[in-house]
Structure formats: structure tokens, C-alpha cells
Design an enzyme around this catalytic site. Structure first.
Site, PDB file in Angstrom:
ATOM      1  N   CYS A 181       0.797  -1.224   0.000  1.00 56.79           N
ATOM      2  CA  CYS A 181       0.000   0.000   0.000  1.00 56.79           C
ATOM      3  C   CYS A 181       0.828   1.273   0.000  1.00 56.79           C
ATOM      4  O   CYS A 181       0.539   2.204  -0.745  1.00 56.79           O
ATOM      5  CB  CYS A 181      -0.964  -0.014   1.169  1.00 56.79           C
ATOM      6  SG  CYS A 181      -0.180  -0.303   2.751  1.00 56.79           S
ATOM      7  N   ASP A 204      -7.865   4.751  -3.405  1.00 61.76           N
ATOM      8  CA  ASP A 204      -6.996   3.713  -2.840  1.00 61.76           C
ATOM      9  C   ASP A 204      -6.329   2.963  -3.983  1.00 61.76           C
ATOM     10  O   ASP A 204      -6.892   2.021  -4.539  1.00 61.76           O
ATOM     11  CB  ASP A 204      -7.820   2.754  -1.989  1.00 61.76           C
ATOM     12  CG  ASP A 204      -6.930   1.819  -1.206  1.00 61.76           C
ATOM     13  OD1 ASP A 204      -5.712   1.795  -1.469  1.00 61.76           O
ATOM     14  OD2 ASP A 204      -7.454   1.105  -0.328  1.00 61.76           O
ATOM     15  N   HIS A 232      -2.852   0.502   6.867  1.00 56.88           N
ATOM     16  CA  HIS A 232      -3.007   0.714   5.436  1.00 56.88           C
ATOM     17  C   HIS A 232      -2.617   2.154   5.108  1.00 56.88           C
ATOM     18  O   HIS A 232      -2.579   3.017   5.982  1.00 56.88           O
ATOM     19  CB  HIS A 232      -4.468   0.444   5.049  1.00 56.88           C
ATOM     20  CG  HIS A 232      -4.694   0.386   3.577  1.00 56.88           C
ATOM     21  ND1 HIS A 232      -3.868  -0.310   2.723  1.00 56.88           N
ATOM     22  CD2 HIS A 232      -5.666   0.927   2.797  1.00 56.88           C
ATOM     23  CE1 HIS A 232      -4.317  -0.182   1.492  1.00 56.88           C
ATOM     24  NE2 HIS A 232      -5.417   0.567   1.506  1.00 56.88           N
TER      25      HIS A 232
END
Lengths: 637, 305
Positions: free
Chosen positions: A392, A452, A436
Site C-alpha cells: 500500500c 486507494d 493501510h
């Protein structure tokens, strides 16, 4: 027995103290065992030398003899020496009492339920040791001993509960424990490649959430922690930010109400469900929509909050913020800059640009792995064009870089994503492994839009064991359905159940601090002046229980008949002369013992005992007379 | 009166070596008008002890060897047709005797066992509707092999209850064993024993034993003990009222042998194991030695002050 108790008590500590200390405590126990078996005694000066060398060893290892680790090591060693030199009843009793203290030290390292249960066992063992030590018959089998100790523990339970609830609590730990190993686990205040990846292997709980309204879908559970807008080519940091009283966006709709219970993480920021609104009591809202607390979270901390949806229609990004969120290092990662600008000119709008970038991630060979190749220079170029693998934070960092390179304000957001529902406790558990990083891009009239990029990765290129995690984040490409479901098997239910118990343990028992105490007391209607109330409460409880016990004793003694009282007195006098009398001995046995082993006492005591026998067991006519004489004789002793 | 018993005990100890406690218990059992069960391996001197007691007290002695095929009639007797008289006549069995040694009683079938055990309880025998009183005193010493031996029928609890004491002899000490091997005691001495008390003496002593004082205070202690057996998780059932009576009776005999006319808690403790251990039944979960459990129980109950 003592050695066994010692081993039991030291066992959890062995994993925390240096190896040589562990080894020496084991060696000391072994040596004690040997010397007991072979009946050798060490001269005092040798023991003294050992003690001093242990002291020196601890000092040279830690460069101090205070502090948690050094202190515990030292105490463990001394505890071993104490056992070595103990030979009398007094020594053994002392060793056992110290065991209680040593036992509790294990809590300095580990406060889990397992440890709690283990220490309960250890406590029963210590109590059994004490019982065996003080019992006239000596060792009578483990079962018998642990039964007595268990009953003693149960009897102590009311006192324990009163002390637990009423003993004044301090807001923080009584003494600051310098923690030598890693700090609290959690997201750090900067993001460089690899930070979050190391978190995803921690299964520790980060916080728990209870919703008081409807519950958002798992895909929408983005728990916002920090915002990074400052980039130096390697590390993302918080940029210019300032506290603000309100969000400055007039229109919003309220969506979710929830309560968060945070684990201590030695940091100041709080996590909230996007999008964040007014900050909880005692914390500040910053203008990048993050919450902060003035003090570090060192104990469990809970707060209520609300998630909202802002209406950005007509809201403009201020020039300062625009600059902050467009900032890039002057040079470096040239390939990415060019690529981004080129793609932007091809795009029709900002949204289109975002979508095109995500399509690239989705369609090209970008893969998701927790063990990517480590890049030292030109990090974004290397990731975007060469390795094309990462997790991420690589994606979030590169994505924001691309946006900014094309002149679109963007920033990195870190926090947690998702959460596991626990039906037994009706809460969501967010673990460290849910950490995250995602991004926010400013789109005119839509405001800060959450993007995202990690969720755009094609699932076939996600490492197998990470897929279940990735499926939960699949919000951008929602037309793609992955068929991975966590098996809702027995094991998982068991784990949920266990976590509910653990949550109770952590929240209600371990986390019972000043706040909880205040809450509890205010439920009883006591609000002000906690300390004074607790003091009075404790004293009052103790006095009342003392009075009740005293009355009970008084009643018992007044019921006793005089002969019994005087005979007890006689036995007590004998006990004082170090004559050990079991309760199941009759008068004749006492007489015989005195005759054989204490002839001088026999002379003094035989007459009253004989009188007693006559009163109690013989058929005599002038009992009153005998009783009178028996009393005077006992008094005269 | 108890002085008369001292030489009796001395004589018995000459025959059964190194077992003075068991010998004293056996005599106490006789004085308390109870019956004695000796449980031990073959060859430990059970029979010798029985014979010696019979001789010393001058009792009429019969020995019944129990086997697996013994019948009740072999024990109590039977009506047999008399040719001369032309009618049935009762021929008394060996049970019509003052001291009966029932050897290896648990080798017989329950039917034969009960013939003797009923006689013990009723002090009389009924054959075909006719009741015959047994002689007085009537004292049974039964021996049994440990029940794990092959070919034994364990006595049921209800019948074990009829014995006042169950004792074990155990192996002799090395020093006594040496004397025994040299042939200086045991059965050889048996023949030289002379009756030391008359029958009247024995009966008078038995009456005196019954008069020994058991004070209220002592009864408190006994009640505590009985209660403890009933509350202990180690035993299926506690001590029956008959067991409690046996305890008092035996303690009186023991006190008498000690030269006292009142019972002390120590007397109860001395006779507690032989008087109680065989009456208590283990609960399912308990395993182990009944003697050990009973002595533990004894240590748990304190003597009232």
C-alpha cells in the site's frame, strides 16, 4: 517444594531477562537441589562472593542497577541466592513471601489472560508452599495442599474485590517504566518504504469499535490516522497543519456514530472513520482532518465520535493548502514526472486522469507483495517502471507523486482499513495488520476524494496469502468479484470468542484505571472528590469487616464454656514453650509427649491436665470443686 | 480386675511374637463381646493367635475350616434320624462352642458364610423351626485371605459390619523372626499354655467393661468422628449407628485394659482403625488403602477441648 515454587514463579521472567541471568538462576536452583540431597553447606563467604559478582554482572550488562530490566534481573538473582542460604523456617517463609512479589513482576512484561491464569496457578503453588510450611503434619499430598490454598484464595476474594474497586487509581502508571525494547506498535509519524509492511505481520489489536448507528460496509471502513503531505524523495511526513475548531465546511450530513476503544500505542493521534468531524473531548481537530490528543496514549483510551459526509460544492482549496499538497522535491524521479504530465494532457478531466492512472496499475504487471525489492534511490521511478511490486505505501506514495507531478493536489493518508466483526462482543476489532495507506486527491467541487491505488491491483497479481485482505479493499473496481471468503469455521468462531474474552480482560480488568473507576463511582452517584471518598470507603469497609469479625469472635468465645477456655489457654501456654500440639491429640497424648520429651514441663503441667481429664471424662461427684481448682492451676502456670 | 489380664497378655505375647498391639486388640475384642476378623496372608499366625486366646481364657474351642464346598449344616448342625429313638435328633455342629475359629471364611460360598454370621448376630441358631441358644460367652475369630487372592468370596458389607474389629497381623520384625526360626515360640508354646482365667472371671470382666464411663464430652468427640465419616467424599456411606456403638464398646474395653474406668479420646483413636476401616465403603473415585484414609480422617477431626 521451594525450588518448584521458585521455578514456577521465575518461569515467565526467564524469557525477558538476559540469558546469563536465566542460566544462573537455573544453576542456583539446581545447586540448591544438589546441596539439599547431598547435605552440603556452602560457606557464607563463597555465597557473598557470588552475590557481589552477580551485582557486578548486572551492572556491567545494563550499566545500571535500576530500571525495569536491570532491576528484575537483579531481583531474580538475589531470589536465587536467598533460596540457597535458606535453612530455617523463617528463611523459607521469607522466600515464599518474596515469591509473591517476583510473581507480580511478570506483569511488567506481559499482561495477557494467559499470564493471568498462569500466575493464578503460581499463586496457588506459593500458597500451598506456605500451607505445607505451617502445617504440623508436613507434606500431605499436592491435592490436599492445593485444596486448602484454593479455599484460602476464595476466602480472600471479597477483600480483593473491595480493594480492586475502591483502591485509589492513578491516572498513569505509578512509576514510569523505561521500556527498553520497541515502543508501542502502531503507525509511525512518517512513512518510508517498508514501515507499514512490517506492521501487517502484527496481529495485535489496534483498537475496537462499537457502532451506535448503522454499520458501514467493510469496504468503507477507512480509519483515518495521519495525513502526509511533505515528501523529501524518500520519506513522507506531516506537512503544515494547524488545529482548527471546526471543519470549516458548512454542509455535511451525519452518517455513523461509534465508540472507539484504543489500545495504548505511545502516540498522540486518534483514528476515526472517514470522514472525520468534530474531535472527541480533550482532543484537537486539525485542518487536514486528523485528530490528536495532547498526551500520549499510554493506557486504554476510549472516545465517541461521529462520521459525516461533507458537501464540497463551492468549497475552494486555499492557496496555502494547494501549495502544500503540490510540493515535490525539486529534482529526482524524472521519468515519473514526465510520464505523469504526458498522461494528464491526454486526460479530459481530473477524474479521468485518476481513472487512467488506476487503469495502468490494474492492467499492467503491478503486483502486491509484502516483500518487494528494496529501493534506495529514485524510489518512485524504480517502483513505477522497474520493479512494479510493493504494498500500500508504495502505491499510495507513487500515486500522490504522479498526481502532484501533473499539478493535481494530493496527499497520503495512513490508518487502518477494514475490521473484523466479533458477534460475541458486538464490536469490530481492528488489528495492527489492518494498517493501510491510501491517498486523497483534490477534485474541484468534490473536495478531497479518497483514492486507494492498492485496491486497483489486479487480484491475480496479489500474493496468495494477502488476497483475502485485498478483497476487502476492492472498492474502485467493484465490478470485479473475487471468490475468496474466509472460512467461517469453528476455529474462527473460537478465535472471535477468545477475542471477546480478551477484550473484557483488557478493557475491564487490565484497563481499570482512574477513568473507569470514576465512571463506576459516578454510576453509584458519587462524583466529587474521588480520593477522599475512596479513602473513607476503604477505611469504612475495613472497619465494618473488622467489627463483624470481632463480633463473631466475641460471640464464639462467650459461648465457650470455661473449661474449654482454660484448656485452650493451657495448650497455648504449652505451644509457647515450643511444644507442638496437634488438634487431634487428646489430653493423654499430651501428657505422654511431655513425659517423654519435656520432663521439666511435665512436672508443671501434669496436675492440671489430670484435673482436666477428670472433669471431662471421669465420673466424679464434686465437679464444681474440680473446675475451680483446674482454673486456678492453669492461671498459675 | 484388669491386673488379672496382664499375665494373660504376657502369655499370649509369648506365643504370638512381636504383635503385642494386635494381641491387645484381640483381647479387647473378646472383652467387648465382639467378634474378631483377622485378615492376612496364609501363614502369618492367624490360627495360632486364635488357638492361644482360646487356651488362655479356658474357652471351649472349635475350629471350622471353610472351604468352597462347606454347607450350612456342616457349621450349625442338622437333625439326624436316631434309629434307637425312632425320631429325628439335633446334632449340634461346631458352632456350639464358646470360641470358634472360622478359618479362611471368605473361601466359603455366601450361603455357608451367612450360617455362621447369623449365629454371630443372633447368638442363637434355628434349625427347622427349633431355636437353640449358643453357649456363653460366644466369641468368633474369623480369618480371611486378602480378597485379591484366587478362590475367595468377599464378605458383603452387611456381614463385615458384624465383626467388631478387623485386624491385620503383618510380618514380624527381624528380631522376632529370628526367634521364630529358632523354633523357640509359636505353636510349640501353644501346648504349654494353661487357662489363666475362669469362665466366671471372664464374664465378670465383660460386665465390668460395659460399666466403664464414656462421658458426654467423649461422646461429642465420637459424634464428630462419625459425622466426619459421613461427610468425607472418600467414602460411599458413613459409619452406621451400629458402627458407632461398636466404637464406644471397643473403646471401653481398651480403657479397661489400660486400667481405667473411663474412656479417653486416645482410646477411641487406638481402636478406631480396626473398628471402623472394614465398615466403610470406598466411594467410586477413591482408590487406595482404607486404613490410610481412615487414619487421615482421624487426624482431621480435632478433639474437643
Amino acid at each position: 517444594m521451594l525450588i518448584f515454587v521458585q521455578a514456577l514463579v521465575l518461569f515467565p521472567l526467564w524469557f525477558e531477562i538476559p540469558t546469563w541471568v536465566t542460566a544462573s538462576t537455573i544453576a542456583l536452583m539446581f545447586f540448591k537441589f544438589l546441596s539439599y540431597r547431598l547435605q552440603i553447606k556452602l560457606p557464607a563467604w563463597i555465597v557473598l562472593i557470588f552475590v557481589f559478582s552477580a551485582l557486578a554482572g548486572v551492572y556491567f550488562h545494563f550499566r545500571t542497577i535500576s530500571g525495569r530490566d536491570a532491576g528484575v534481573s537483579l531481583i531474580c538473582l538475589m531470589y536465587g541466592f536467598k533460596l540457597l542460604e535458606s535453612k530455617s523456617y523463617r528463611d523459607a517463609a521469607l522466600t515464599l513471601f518474596i515469591s509473591f512479589f517476583i510473581m507480580v513482576m511478570a506483569f511488567l512484561f506481559n499482561k495477557s489472560i494467559v499470564m493471568g491464569l498462569y500466575l493464578l496457578l503460581a499463586m496457588i503453588a506459593i500458597l500451598s508452599g506456605l500451607v505445607a510450611l505451617n502445617s504440623i503434619h508436613g507434606f500431605q499430598g499436592l491435592k490436599h495442599l492445593s485444596k486448602i490454598s484454593g479455599v484460602a484464595l476464595l476466602q480472600a476474594l471479597p477483600i480483593m474485590l473491595v480493594l480492586f474497586f475502591l483502591f485509589p487509581r492513578l491516572p498513569g502508571p505509578l512509576w514510569a517504566m523505561p521500556d527498553s525494547s520497541q515502543g508501542g506498535t502502531g503507525i509511525s509519524d512518517s512513512m518510508s518504504p517498508g514501515d507499514i509492511g512490517s506492521l501487517t505481520t502484527f496481529d495485535d489489536p489496534a483498537f475496537r469499535v462499537k457502532f451506535e448507528s448503522t454499520v458501514p460496509s467493510a469496504n468503507d471502513m477507512y480509519w483515518r490516522g495521519m495525513v502526509f503531505s511533505d515528501y523529501d524523495g524518500y520519506t513522507w511526513r506531516e506537512g503544515v497543519r494547524s488545529p482548527t475548531r471546526t471543519a470549516n465546511i458548512p454542509n455535511f450530513t451525519s452518517r455513523y456514530q461509534y465508540k472507539v476503544q484504543m489500545e495504548p500505542n505511545q502516540s498522540r493521534w486518534l483514528f476515526g472513520l472517514e470522514q472525520l468531524a468534530t474531535s472527541p473531548n480533550g482532543t484537537f481537530l486539525f485542518n487536514d482532518f486528523t485528530w490528536r490528543r495532547p498526551r500520549k496514549i499510554t493506557t486504554q483510551f476510549s472516545y465517541s465520535a461521529e462520521a459525516v459526509t461533507y458537501d464540497y460544492q463551492g468549497v475552494e482549496l486555499s492557496a496555502v493548502h494547494r501549495n502544500v499538497n503540490l510540493q515535490l522535491p525539486a529534482t529526482g524521479n524524472e521519468r515519473t514526472r514526465q510520464w505523469a504530465q504526458q498522461l494528464f494532457t491526454q486526460s479530459s478531466s481530473t477524474q479521468d486522469f485518476i481513472q487512467r492512472t488506476l487503469n495502468v496499475i490494474n492492467q499492467q504487471e503491478y503486483s502486491y507483495t509484502l516483500t518487494p525489492e528494496v529501493l534506495e534511490e529514485e524510489v518512485v521511478d524504480g517502483f513505477w517502471f522497474d520493479t512494479q511490486e510493493g504494498f500500500c505505501e508504495h502505491y499510495a506514495g507513487a500515486f500522490v507523486f504522479i498526481m502532484r507531478a501533473a499539478g493535481v493536489p494530493a496527499r497520503v493518508v495512513t490508518g487502518y482499513q477494514g475490521g473484523e466483526y466479533n458477534p460475541y462482543g458486538d464490536f469490530y476489532l481492528i488489528r495492527q495488520s489492518d494498517a493501510h495507506a491510501w491517498t486523497e486527491v483534490w477534485v474541484d467541487n468534490q473536495g478531497w476524494v479518497r483514492v486507494d491505488p492498492t485496491a486497483a491491483i489486479d487480484p491475480s497479481r496479489v500474493e496468495a496469502d494477502l488476497r483475502t485482505r485485498a478483497t476487502r479493499r476492492d472498492s474502485w473496481f467493484s465490478d470485479k468479484e473475487f471468490g475468496f471468503d474466509l472460512p467461517q469455521g469453528f476455529l474462527q468462531k473460537l478465535q472471535l470468542r477468545w477475542d471477546a474474552i480478551k477484550s473484557f480482560w483488557d478493557d475491564s480488568l487490565m484497563g481499570y484505571g482512574q477513568d473507569q473507576q470514576n465512571n463506576w463511582l459516578s454510576k453509584l452517584g458519587i462524583k466529587s472528590n474521588q480520593w477522599r471518598f475512596l479513602g473513607y470507603g476503604l477505611v469504612f469497609t475495613l472497619i465494618v469487616s473488622g467489627l463483624v469479625f470481632g463480633l463473631w469472635l466475641l460471640r464464639k468465645s462467650s459461648k465457650r464454656d470455661p473449661i474449654e477456655k482454660y484448656y485452650e489457654l493451657l495448650k497455648a501456654k504449652l505451644m509457647k514453650q515450643e511444644v507442638i500440639i496437634s488438634s487431634h491429640w487428646g489430653p493423654k497424648a499430651i501428657l505422654e509427649l511431655l513425659q517423654q520429651e519435656h520432663p521439666e514441663l511435665h512436672k508443671k503441667y501434669s496436675t492440671p491436665i489430670k484435673f482436666y481429664i477428670a472433669i471431662r471424662y471421669k465420673k466424679v461427684s464434686d465437679k464444681d470443686n474440680l473446675q475451680q481448682r483446674f482454673k486456678t492451676q492453669v492461671k498459675a502456670l | 480386675m484388669h491386673q488379672a489380664l496382664t499375665p494373660v497378655l504376657n502369655q499370649l505375647n509369648k506365643v504370638v511374637l512381636g504383635k503385642s498391639h494386635q494381641v491387645k486388640l484381640s483381647v479387647a475384642c473378646l472383652l467387648a463381646e465382639g467378634h474378631l476378623l483377622i485378615e492376612d496372608l496364609p501363614g502369618m499366625g492367624k490360627t495360632t493367635l486364635g488357638q492361644a486366646i482360646a487356651k488362655v481364657f479356658g474357652l471351649e474351642f472349635q475350629r471350622i475350616q471353610f472351604t468352597s464346598d462347606i454347607l450350612p449344616a456342616d457349621i450349625i448342625g442338622a437333625n439326624i434320624f436316631d434309629k434307637n429313638d425312632g425320631q429325628f435328633k439335633f446334632h449340634p455342629g461346631p458352632v456350639f462352642s464358646q470360641l470358634i475359629l472360622g478359618d479362611e471364611i471368605n473361601r466359603a460360598t455366601p450361603k455357608a458364610q451367612s450360617a455362621l454370621l447369623e449365629a454371630m448376630e443372633e447368638q442363637q441358631v434355628t434349625v427347622e423351626g427349633e431355636t437353640f441358644a449358643l453357649p456363653q460367652p460366644f466369641f468368633v475369630i474369623a480369618t480371611q485371605n486378602p480378597s485379591h487372592q484366587i478362590g475367595t468370596y468377599p464378605l458383603p458389607e452387611s456381614q463385615l459390619d458384624r465383626f467388631l474389629f478387623r485386624i491385620q497381623l503383618g510380618y514380624p520384625d527381624a528380631s522376632f523372626e529370628r526367634v521364630l526360626l529358632q523354633g523357640k515360640s509359636g505353636r510349640q508354646n501353644l501346648n504349654t499354655l494353661e487357662p489363666m482365667l475362669s469362665l466366671e472371671d471372664l464374664i465378670r470382666i465383660q460386665q465390668e467393661v460395659a460399666k466403664v464411663t464414656a462421658s458426654e464430652h467423649l461422646l461429642n468427640y465420637v459424634i464428630h468422628l462419625i459425622k466426619a465419616t459421613r461427610q468425607s467424599p472418600d467414602f460411599e456411606h458413613g459409619l452406621s449407628p451400629r458402627g458407632g456403638l461398636a466404637l464406644i464398646g471397643a473403646a471401653k474395653a481398651w480403657a479397661f485394659l489400660d486400667g481405667r474406668d473411663y474412656v479417653l479420646p486416645e482410646d477411641i483413636q487406638q481402636i478406631f482403625i480396626p473398628a471402623v476401616a472394614h465398615r466403610l465403603e470406598f466411594s467410586q473415585k477413591t482408590s487406595g488403602d482404607s486404613v490410610k484414609l481412615v487414619s487421615e480422617l482421624l487426624e482431621q477431626v480435632s478433639v474437643p477441648s
